[in-house]
Design a protein around this motif. Structure first.
Motif, PDB file in Angstrom:
ATOM      1  N   ALA A  95      10.582   3.565  33.910  1.00  0.00           N
ATOM      2  CA  ALA A  95      11.434   3.960  34.724  1.00  0.00           C
ATOM      3  C   ALA A  95      12.825   3.969  34.011  1.00  0.00           C
ATOM      4  N   HIS A  96      12.678   3.103  32.682  1.00  0.00           N
ATOM      5  CA  HIS A  96      14.129   2.824  32.283  1.00  0.00           C
ATOM      6  C   HIS A  96      14.435   3.347  30.744  1.00  0.00           C
ATOM      7  N   VAL A  97      13.326   3.795  30.072  1.00  0.00           N
ATOM      8  CA  VAL A  97      13.261   4.420  28.804  1.00  0.00           C
ATOM      9  C   VAL A  97      12.843   5.821  28.738  1.00  0.00           C
ATOM     10  N   TYR A  98      12.988   6.504  27.596  1.00  0.00           N
ATOM     11  CA  TYR A  98      12.266   7.938  27.349  1.00  0.00           C
ATOM     12  C   TYR A  98      10.946   7.630  26.599  1.00  0.00           C
ATOM     13  N   GLY A 155      -0.419  20.998  35.222  1.00  0.00           N
ATOM     14  CA  GLY A 155       0.074  20.155  33.869  1.00  0.00           C
ATOM     15  C   GLY A 155       0.776  18.864  34.498  1.00  0.00           C
ATOM     16  N   TYR A 156       0.410  17.951  33.433  1.00  0.00           N
ATOM     17  CA  TYR A 156       1.049  16.582  33.683  1.00  0.00           C
ATOM     18  C   TYR A 156       0.845  15.740  32.516  1.00  0.00           C
ATOM     19  N   GLU A 177      10.165   9.963  41.302  1.00  0.00           N
ATOM     20  CA  GLU A 177       9.880   9.303  42.336  1.00  0.00           C
ATOM     21  C   GLU A 177       8.271   9.215  42.304  1.00  0.00           C
ATOM     22  N   ILE A 178       7.815   7.956  42.887  1.00  0.00           N
ATOM     23  CA  ILE A 178       6.458   7.854  42.903  1.00  0.00           C
ATOM     24  C   ILE A 178       5.686   8.499  44.173  1.00  0.00           C
ATOM     25  N   VAL A 214       3.715  10.026  39.356  1.00  0.00           N
ATOM     26  CA  VAL A 214       5.369  10.155  39.520  1.00  0.00           C
ATOM     27  C   VAL A 214       5.686  11.698  39.415  1.00  0.00           C
ATOM     28  N   ASN A 215       6.856  12.012  39.949  1.00  0.00           N
ATOM     29  CA  ASN A 215       7.421  13.289  39.817  1.00  0.00           C
ATOM     30  C   ASN A 215       8.752  13.119  39.216  1.00  0.00           C
ATOM     31  N   LYS A 216       9.253  13.774  38.103  1.00  0.00           N
ATOM     32  CA  LYS A 216      10.533  13.841  37.647  1.00  0.00           C
ATOM     33  C   LYS A 216      11.567  14.730  38.700  1.00  0.00           C
ATOM     34  N   ILE A 217      12.559  14.029  38.980  1.00  0.00           N
ATOM     35  CA  ILE A 217      13.408  14.734  40.135  1.00  0.00           C
ATOM     36  C   ILE A 217      14.936  14.924  39.405  1.00  0.00           C
ATOM     37  N   ASN A 218      15.182  14.631  38.151  1.00  0.00           N
ATOM     38  CA  ASN A 218      16.452  15.281  37.414  1.00  0.00           C
ATOM     39  C   ASN A 218      16.191  15.203  36.127  1.00  0.00           C
TER      40      ASN A 218
END
Length: 520
Positions: free
Chosen positions: A243-246, A165-166, A219-220, A203-207
């Motif tokens: 990288a800076h918005v939702y 899933g991505y 992180e890329i 990329v993978n979400k880390i937080n």
């Protein structure tokens, strides 16, 4: 022309679910399990599959008939060339079938008979009804899911840990990998780049999402380092730096649902607008009367302005906006009810963007615009039955905490001025439609508690009608809802004790530098 009988068609429909669930198991080299450095040469595989030799000029018809049996487990051409030594090389092809789905001895007699009839009509083909064909597969032939099943250890797969899933945002594929598969994150990214052509960055979400600016760190894993993306949603193009918005593409359907509610007489206050997935199509496509959009994140604010301009820069769009403005300039402009040096009311401005905290936006922008817009329409004898006012609050982690901003919205002196300027029936009948997005555990009990809190603790209206709509599942025990209700001047004029958050805004230094831009 190959004609299939209605009896056979019904048999296919009857077995459709079985065909969909059945998929050939690929027996990869067991040494692939646990691989962390991609070795593509280890994915070579030889399979024996059933195949039917068919004329080139009719294989499309036969393919339609056999679509439930086609070998689609890998990225393999469904039609394969015959050997050059075969006398039928130039006139025939093989249709490759799935050995799990197509088992001759288990075929219904009617289906078997139809295929036999077809083969027998081919006078040049003297081969067996179904041939056993050996095919050689390479890494390039396998799908992303196949490679993941070959690499990820069985004990992790058996825990139903999802690595498939991505989300796709422009050229970026965004994963939210669980701890069990983090050691495989780089190979996951590398394989996805190989398998999905238009993906350039993984990329993978880390937080978790940062509640201040509604974005998260990632992180890329593979690919290009650029995070500046462009994507389309609901007929509009959006540009932003991921990288800076939702941005969540899984909310596209919800954005569309809400935007489709609007008509040209409506007014929208987008309290947490992001880069504009509600606001931009509302103004661009639905041509609403006014939209005030706000976001605290300076990056979101920047792209909100840019996205509006980019979607309204064509000659046709510019002409439409100019025509609407010219029409409004002929209307009557009444004196302001609540003059305020920090807010300029202009009914010809269809879109304004602000870079404020949501509570500040409600109590220093929405507050004044709402009253002055009602006054403007009253002066021009507008039919208020045609229009609705909406407040959209899409900050699921915190939206409910901002609802108290609508209470005690006006001071006693302002209330007196409003009551003097606006018709009694207008004040009594006005409704602001609030769409408040929030998270909720996967049971109705917590949802009911949220509704009760809105009804009794925030607005103190026991008869307040509230409806909650399920939006999507965020996590196994975490759902997202849109809770909808309507409030009026009774809530805005509430004389109850103001909470400390409201008081802080009441006494805030409103002369501070506030980023506001109207679109020319």
């Amino acid at each position: 022309m190959f004609v299939v009988s209605s009896l056979v068609k019904n048999l296919f429909k009857k077995n459709q679910l079985r065909f969909l669930k059945t998929k050939m198991k690929l027996n990869f080299d067991p040494n692939l399990k646990g691989m962390k450095q991609l070795k593509r040469e280890m994915f070579n595989l030889e399979l024996n599959v059933p195949a039917i030799k068919t004329k080139k000029n009719v294989y499309v018809d036969l393919k339609k008939f056999l679509k439930n049996f086609i070998f689609d487990s890998v990225n393999l051409k469904k039609f394969q060339d015959l050997s050059p030594e075969d006398p039928l090389y130039s006139s025939h092809k093989y249709i490759i079938l799935d050995p799990e789905k197509f088992q001759l001895e288990k075929l219904e007699p009617e289906i078997k008979q139809e295929i036999l009839k077809f083969v027998q009509n081919d006078e040049k083909n003297n081969s067996d009804f179904v041939e056993n064909l050996s095919i050689k597969l390479k890494y390039e032939d396998f799908k992303f899911d196949d490679v993941m099943r070959a690499i990820i250890p069985d004990e992790i797969i058996n825990e139903n840990v999802n690595v498939k899933g991505y989300s796709i945002i422009g050229h970026i594929a965004h994963f939210n990998l669980r701890d069990q598969v983090l050691e495989y994150k780089n190979i996951i990214g590398e394989v996805l780049l190989d398998k999905v052509n238009h993906i350039k960055t993984v990329v993978n979400k880390i937080n978790e999402i940062d509640n201040t600016y509604r974005n998260f760190k990632f992180e890329i894993l593979a690919g290009e380092k650029t995070t500046q993306v462009q994507c389309k949603e609901n007929g509009c193009e959006f540009k932003f730096d991921f990288a800076h918005v939702y941005w969540n593409p899984r909310l596209g359907t919800e954005h569309e649902r809400v935007v489709n509610l609007f008509n040209s007489d409506d007014v929208v206050y987008d309290v947490f607008a992001g880069v504009g997935p509600f606001s931009v199509p509302a103004v661009t496509n639905k041509k609403i009367s006014a939209c005030l959009s706000n976001d605290l994140n300076p990056h979101s604010y920047k792209y909100l302005l840019e996205n509006f301009k980019n979607n309204n820069k064509s000659k046709t769009k510019l002409k439409e906006l100019e025509t609407r403005k010219m029409f409004l300039k002929r209307s009557k402009i009444p004196s302001l009810i609540l003059p305020n040096e920090n807010f300029i009311f202009d009914p010809s401005e269809f879109f304004s963007a602000f870079n404020l905290d949501g509570r500040d936006f409600i109590r220093t922008k929405l507050k004044y615009h709402l009253v002055e817009f009602l006054n403007y329409r009253q002066e021009n004898e507008f039919n208020f039955n045609k229009a609705k006012f909406y407040a959209l609050m899409n900050l699921p982690a915190m939206s409910v905490e901002f609802l108290d901003s609508f209470t005690n919205l006006y001071t006693p002196d302002e209330i007196e001025k409003i009551n003097r300027a606006l018709r009694v029936d207008l004040v009594e009948n006005f409704r602001l439609h609030i769409y408040c997005y929030h998270f909720c555990k996967g049971d109705k009990t917590e949802l009911e508690k949220i509704q009760e809190r809105i009804r009794h603790e925030i607005f103190h209206e026991s008869k307040l009608e509230i409806e909650s709509k399920y939006v999507r599942k965020v996590a196994p025990n975490k759902d997202m809802y849109c809770t909808m209700f309507q409030i009026g001047f009774t809530s805005f004029f509430s004389n109850g004790e103001q909470n400390t958050k409201n008081k802080a805004v009441e006494h805030a230094d409103l002369s501070r530098d506030i980023k506001v831009q109207k679109i020319e």
